[in-house]
Motif scaffolding. Structure first.
Motif, PDB file in Angstrom:
ATOM      1  N   PRO A  61       0.394  -1.545  -0.062  1.00  0.00           N
ATOM      2  CA  PRO A  61       0.113   0.040   0.149  1.00  0.00           C
ATOM      3  C   PRO A  61       0.299   1.127  -0.267  1.00  0.00           C
ATOM      4  O   PRO A  61       1.822   1.078   0.718  1.00  0.00           O
ATOM      5  N   GLY A  62       0.604   2.673  -0.116  1.00  0.00           N
ATOM      6  CA  GLY A  62       0.886   3.843  -0.680  1.00  0.00           C
ATOM      7  C   GLY A  62       0.086   5.027  -1.332  1.00  0.00           C
ATOM      8  O   GLY A  62      -0.179   4.651  -2.554  1.00  0.00           O
ATOM      9  N   TYR A  63      -0.013   5.265  -0.886  1.00  0.00           N
ATOM     10  CA  TYR A  63      -0.228   6.794  -1.629  1.00  0.00           C
ATOM     11  C   TYR A  63       0.542   7.482  -2.691  1.00  0.00           C
ATOM     12  O   TYR A  63       2.199   7.434  -2.457  1.00  0.00           O
ATOM     13  N   VAL A  64       0.548   8.688  -3.463  1.00  0.00           N
ATOM     14  CA  VAL A  64       0.797   9.616  -4.506  1.00  0.00           C
ATOM     15  C   VAL A  64       1.964   9.265  -3.969  1.00  0.00           C
ATOM     16  O   VAL A  64       3.726   9.293  -4.834  1.00  0.00           O
ATOM     17  N   ASP A  65       2.331  10.589  -2.894  1.00  0.00           N
ATOM     18  CA  ASP A  65       4.175  10.889  -2.998  1.00  0.00           C
ATOM     19  C   ASP A  65       4.984   9.703  -2.483  1.00  0.00           C
ATOM     20  O   ASP A  65       5.968   9.149  -3.186  1.00  0.00           O
ATOM     21  N   PRO A 135      -5.920  10.023  -0.943  1.00  0.00           N
ATOM     22  CA  PRO A 135      -6.415  11.292  -1.763  1.00  0.00           C
ATOM     23  C   PRO A 135      -8.915  10.655  -1.570  1.00  0.00           C
ATOM     24  O   PRO A 135      -9.155  11.365  -1.685  1.00  0.00           O
ATOM     25  N   LEU A 136      -8.815   9.972  -1.501  1.00  0.00           N
ATOM     26  CA  LEU A 136     -10.935   9.408  -1.381  1.00  0.00           C
ATOM     27  C   LEU A 136     -10.908  10.331   0.042  1.00  0.00           C
ATOM     28  O   LEU A 136     -11.601  10.942   0.234  1.00  0.00           O
ATOM     29  N   GLY A 137      -9.974  10.296   1.264  1.00  0.00           N
ATOM     30  CA  GLY A 137     -10.303  10.980   2.133  1.00  0.00           C
ATOM     31  C   GLY A 137     -10.410  12.418   2.408  1.00  0.00           C
ATOM     32  O   GLY A 137     -10.969  13.245   2.691  1.00  0.00           O
TER      33      GLY A 137
END
Length: 176
Positions: A61-65, A135-137
């Motif tokens: 798991p991981g977000y953009v940055d 992003p969803l948050g």
């Protein structure tokens, strides 16, 4: 005996190289938003793996940055990120799907029995939020801010799709 072992090892190495070049063996390292990887990418890879069982898949798991950082450091091969556009000259981007949010609730939720629902009615129920920084948050926070919803509108926050689903199934809360 030694020559036979060397010949066998050479043939095995050539076979592995051919499989790796053709994409039928090797390792794929992927990072992406947990909800998306759990519900979209994982089933895709399961189907892929059925056709190519010699490919090992590592998903995290991981977000953009974090995703872009891992990609730049060559710790992953593919980064999935919820962004509209990135101006990175050293990377190639491919759109997988258009982003759109929906409101989720449990089966037989009071809102499902109403023929028309106005936006204000959505504030009568608490919300289940994805992790802060996702992003969803951010989308949920923006939507609640548009409706002038108080911060207390979020009743539960979790990083897992299973947690959101379980909470929704047992309450009248909503999720984005």
């Amino acid at each position: 005996e030694d020559g036979s072992a060397i010949l066998f090892a050479r043939r095995q190495a050539a076979l592995k190289l051919d499989r790796a070049r053709s994409g039928t063996s090797g390792t794929i390292r992927l990072v992406g938003p947990p909800m998306f990887t759990d519900h979209v990418i994982t089933p895709m890879f399961a189907s892929f793996h059925a056709r190519h069982p010699a490919v090992e898949i590592h998903s995290r798991p991981g977000y953009v940055d974090e995703a872009l950082s891992l990609l730049r450091a060559r710790k992953v091969d593919i980064a999935i990120a919820a962004v509209e556009r990135l101006d990175e000259v050293d990377m190639t981007f491919h759109a997988l799907q258009q982003s759109r949010n929906v409101i989720a609730c449990r089966l037989n939720h009071p809102l499902t029995r109403q023929p028309d629902t106005d936006l204000q009615a959505l504030l009568d129920f608490g919300w289940v939020a994805p992790p802060e920084g996702s992003p969803l948050g951010a989308d949920l926070a923006a939507a609640l801010a548009t409706l002038d919803a108080p911060a207390a509108a979020v009743r539960f926050r979790t990083a897992t799709a299973a947690g959101i689903r379980s909470y929704l199934e047992n309450t009248d809360c909503l999720a984005i």
